[in-house]
Design a protein around this motif. Structure first.
Motif, PDB file in Angstrom:
ATOM      1  N   VAL A  73       3.231   1.451   8.853  1.00 42.08           N
ATOM      2  CA  VAL A  73       1.955   0.463   9.514  1.00 42.08           C
ATOM      3  C   VAL A  73       1.635   1.810  10.514  1.00 42.08           C
ATOM      4  O   VAL A  73       3.091   2.997  10.913  1.00 42.08           O
ATOM      5  N   SER A 113      -3.746  -6.337   8.224  1.00 48.61           N
ATOM      6  CA  SER A 113      -3.200  -6.194   6.591  1.00 48.61           C
ATOM      7  C   SER A 113      -3.991  -5.846   5.372  1.00 48.61           C
ATOM      8  O   SER A 113      -5.085  -7.116   5.434  1.00 48.61           O
ATOM      9  N   ASP A 150      -1.640  -1.654   8.627  1.00 49.41           N
ATOM     10  CA  ASP A 150      -1.062  -1.829   7.346  1.00 49.41           C
ATOM     11  C   ASP A 150      -2.158  -1.642   6.616  1.00 49.41           C
ATOM     12  O   ASP A 150      -2.798  -2.017   5.740  1.00 49.41           O
ATOM     13  N   ILE A 153      -0.314  -2.952   1.438  1.00 49.40           N
ATOM     14  CA  ILE A 153       0.333  -3.781   1.612  1.00 49.40           C
ATOM     15  C   ILE A 153       1.491  -4.035  -0.115  1.00 49.40           C
ATOM     16  O   ILE A 153       2.451  -3.830  -0.050  1.00 49.40           O
ATOM     17  N   ARG A 213       8.165  -6.273   4.920  1.00 47.79           N
ATOM     18  CA  ARG A 213       7.446  -6.491   6.086  1.00 47.79           C
ATOM     19  C   ARG A 213       7.930  -7.179   7.338  1.00 47.79           C
ATOM     20  O   ARG A 213       7.682  -7.115   7.505  1.00 47.79           O
TER      21      ARG A 213
END
Length: 825
Positions: A73, A113, A150, A153, A213
């Protein structure tokens, strides 16, 4: 070099002053964003470069995937905020009550994300554009906002897609829909390494990416969370507000701010003439999405959907004749990402005020959920899930309470014992507790995007009660340290069988060449009583020098209690030399994969064997399945799927020979349709009295809603169980199943109906269409058709669904290890 794709709008113009400070993604990578797909390591390189170049950007590694790709991140804000980042984080957490401290936070925390589905690949390209724009042209928004990004993912899925596309694409890329580069092969890049959909795993955290996460998410608890996606190539862009149904716990503020955000996006899309839609398709109910999970944790959670998906490649012609390019897809995602930061920055104070209000959980209908602790392994598995989400739990006193009984579906008295698990809603994450534990979610619309029932007491198989008064608890701490000792004079060692941990223990024994047996009937010996399925490990079956010490080491490492006994002459039941105490063979297991197979169902089984049982299996692809020598295997598993071309008559005949020779064939979900109503198989489709042709006079506007009458979209039904059958060892006489379709089958006339729905069956929770639900009573759930020395196991409902329906897993372990084990190999 300026980004060509940004020149169309003054909103995205990059000043020369900023471009001299830091390289754009295109300058850094050496190609224009959108002209090719960027592999994951290059994305990481760019985010690393930005963080090393600018002091107001930091990068944190939070994990690693199954294929060892790093997860990161990035924190982007003003220099002042970055210097004070830890205090901002703590002040925000103090607003929730998770920690004590100063709760006077003024900064908006926005989490973006990207690429949770690997082949929805434009969003990671957009992530690089977005961070560049934030640190150059949009610095003012960062004065009161911390942006957490992020960039990917699901890097395993993304690189699976990108590597395939780079191998097959034409140069220049082919925009025709028939081109090979627009037809991704099985299993596609959408899922992770184990072929799980990570966007359905937020609450269940079965996957390593999700587990890592969620730790990071709990550390921050953002105010706004966006999950970037892609949909079909012919769809306009979708953004908030979402569609009904909304879960009842979603606040008026969460609803209204979604609309504010949507209107802000619309202002930019309107200027460019880009098509978009809102309030359709994507609802806010199922708790394990990247939009709903954050919502139930107090954030404004949203899904953004761009046209493209795995079909679009670098460019494709839509049905309307437009060319959809990766460049435009990335630009659209960048636009909504920046717009989200902008509107959040403008409303930072209000976001904090409403966020703090969310965590007042004194008004829940149910104050406490109490789960009977009659199985330590089961309780520990649930506690692990609660610990992951930092949900608090306590333990009950002995006594009597009143509430909604999950087993009987009635308000009644419930006897608690010291040590029963208690989860209160009056805690910081009480809203999530209500969502995960409530007996049934209120459903205001039958048209939903996913399953409509998931209550954890059913999923984990607990006898439980939901109380409208807060249940008193104790500080009692459960400490059960298992101690084992060697007895070299022992005739046998005995171990229980009622959990997946027991199955893992068995798998380890078999891998280490220790042969156990299991008891088909209850027995008692030396003052102890034992249930069906109990493991009996006989010295006579394991005549090697270090048997005792090896068994002790395996038992201790698996935290399993083994009880030494001095004789095989039981006090009640059948002696250990009886035919009913059967050896368990070291099964060689094959699993079907490839075209026709549901990649998700395959992944669930693959993950179950490798990560839970830790027992080997052989994966066989569907394109050569018919040519496989089945006699090399003891168990063949056919996951959910559509197999009209794979399971032809010749292959079905080969599978019949396999079972007659002593093999076990396990079929799951849609795979059953390849056996139903076929000559030589006992499985018959259940026919409804209404299965007749009628004229369809339904108005066009009502067709979609009418169609759902034939569907079951993830609803819970209670089944009867024949607990005397080896397939059901470790269970009692009822099991709550998550039914995922309207497919139903008659009871087996020639076979064992191990779990089934009786005449009065009704759905306990979740949506079941009015026509589909009528076919469930008097239908099969799990059955065994014996063929020669072997058998076919029919599993109508998937016992491993998304790996979160925990109580179903032992059925599959039983099918693999406890059937057709009559003789030692």
């Amino acid at each position: 070099m300026k980004l060509k794709l940004l020149l169309f709008s003054a909103f995205f113009t990059i000043g020369s002053l900023f471009s001299q400070t830091i390289q754009s993604p295109s300058e850094f990578l050496g190609y224009e964003i959108g002209s090719r797909f960027t592999r994951h390591h290059k994305v990481v390189d760019y985010f690393t470069y930005v963080s090393e170049t600018l002091s107001n950007v930091t990068l944190e590694k939070y994990g690693e995937t199954n294929e060892h790709r790093p997860l990161y991140v990035s924190y982007i804000s003003s220099q002042e905020n970055i210097d004070n980042l830890e205090n901002i984080r703590k002040n925000n957490l103090a607003q929730t009550g998770i920690i004590d401290g100063n709760s006077d936070n003024k900064k908006a925390i926005v989490w973006l994300s990207y690429n949770v589905h690997g082949n929805e690949a434009s969003s990671t390209e957009a992530a690089m554009l977005t961070i560049y724009e934030l640190v150059t042209n949009k610095k003012d928004w960062l004065k009161n906002t911390v942006v957490i990004m992020d960039p990917c993912i699901n890097p395993d899925g993304r690189d699976r897609y990108v590597n395939w596309y780079n191998q097959v694409k034409s140069t220049p890329f082919d925009i025709g829909q028939d081109a090979k580069e627009h037809h991704e092969p099985w299993p596609g890049g959408r899922p992770n390494h184990y072929l799980f959909d990570l966007n359905r795993d937020w609450a269940w955290v079965t996957q390593i990416e999700s587990q890592q996460r969620i730790k990071m998410y709990n550390k921050w608890m953002p105010h706004v969370h966006v999950d970037f996606h892609e949909q079909g190539i012919n769809s306009p862009y979708y953004f908030a507000p979402a569609a009904e149904p909304f879960h009842e716990v979603i606040t008026d503020w969460q609803r209204s701010f979604q609309t504010q955000i949507g209107k802000n996006h619309a202002s930019y899309f309107d200027k460019e003439g880009w098509l978009y839609f809102t309030k359709e398709s994507f609802d806010l109910l199922y708790p394990s999405y990247g939009d709903t999970y954050p919502i139930y944790m107090g954030a404004i959670g949203m899904t953004y959907e761009q046209a493209g998906h795995g079909r679009a490649g670098l460019g494709i012609t839509t049905n309307e004749g437009e060319v959809l390019t990766l460049t435009s897809r990335a630009t659209h995602h960048m636009t909504t990402g920046l717009s989200t930061v902008e509107i959040s920055s403008k409303n930072a104070e209000k976001l904090n005020t409403e966020f703090k209000k969310f965590f007042d959980n004194n008004n829940s209908d149910y104050k406490s959920f109490v789960l009977k602790n009659d199985n330590d392994d089961k309780t520990n598995r649930l506690k692990n899930l609660l610990n992951t989400h930092e949900i608090k739990y306590e333990f009950a006193n002995s006594g009597t309470i009143k509430g909604y009984n999950y087993g009987t579906q009635k308000e009644e008295k419930f006897t608690t014992s010291k040590g029963d698990l208690v989860i209160h809603t009056n805690q910081p994450k009480g809203t999530m507790v209500k969502v995960l534990f409530e007996p049934k979610a209120k459903l205001v619309d039958s048209l939903t995007y996913d399953i409509t029932a998931w209550s954890l007491p059913y999923a984990y198989g607990f006898n439980a009660v939901a109380s409208k008064t807060k249940v008193t608890t104790t500080t009692f701490t459960i400490t059960k340290n298992i101690t084992n000792s060697i007895d070299k004079n022992a005739y046998a060692y005995i171990a229980k069988w009622n959990s997946i941990e027991d199955a893992k223990f068995l798998a380890t024994l078999l891998k280490e060449n220790i042969t156990p047996r299991f008891a088909e009937k209850p027995f008692s010996l030396e003052g102890n009583s034992y249930e069906r399925g109990t493991l009996v490990i006989l010295r006579n079956d394991n005549r090697f020098a270090d048997f005792d010490s090896k068994l002790l080491a395996i038992s201790n490492s698996n935290n399993r209690k083994i009880q030494p006994v001095s004789t095989g002459f039981v006090d009640a039941g059948l002696d250990f030399g009886s035919y009913s105490v059967k050896p368990i063979n070291k099964q060689k297991v094959a699993l079907l994969s490839g075209e026709g197979t549901s990649s998700l169902s395959f992944g669930e089984i693959w993950h179950f064997f490798e990560q839970e049982l830790k027992y080997p299996l052989t994966v066989i692809n569907s394109d050569y399945f018919s040519r496989t020598d089945f006699s090399s295997y003891d168990v063949i598993i056919i996951p959910n799927g559509r197999y009209s071309s794979v399971l032809d008559k010749s292959t079905l005949d080969k599978l019949t020979t396999f079972t007659r020779s002593g093999g076990t064939l396990i079929t799951i979900g849609g795979a059953l349709s390849s056996f139903a109503d076929k000559k030589g198989f006992a499985l018959k489709s259940k026919k409804s009295k209404e299965d007749t042709i009628k004229s369809n006079l339904t108005p066009y506007a009502e067709l979609e809603r009418k169609s759902v009458r034939n569907l079951i979209t993830g609803a819970i039904f209670k089944s009867k169980v024949d607990a005397s059958h080896p397939l059901a060892f470790g269970y009692n006489d009822e099991y709550f199943s998550l039914k995922l379709s309207g497919s139903t089958y008659d009871y087996l006339e020639n076979g064992g109906n191990v779990a089934y729905f009786d005449k009065g069956t009704k759905n306990i929770s979740g949506y079941a269409g009015s026509k589909a639900v009528k076919k469930v009573p008097e239908s099969l759930l799990f059955g065994e058709e014996q063929k020669g020395r072997g058998s076919i196991i029919y599993m109508v409902d998937n016992p491993l669904f998304r790996s979160f329906w925990d109580n179903g897993k032992l059925f599959l372990a039983n099918a693999v290890f406890l059937l057709n084990s009559d003789d030692l190999n």
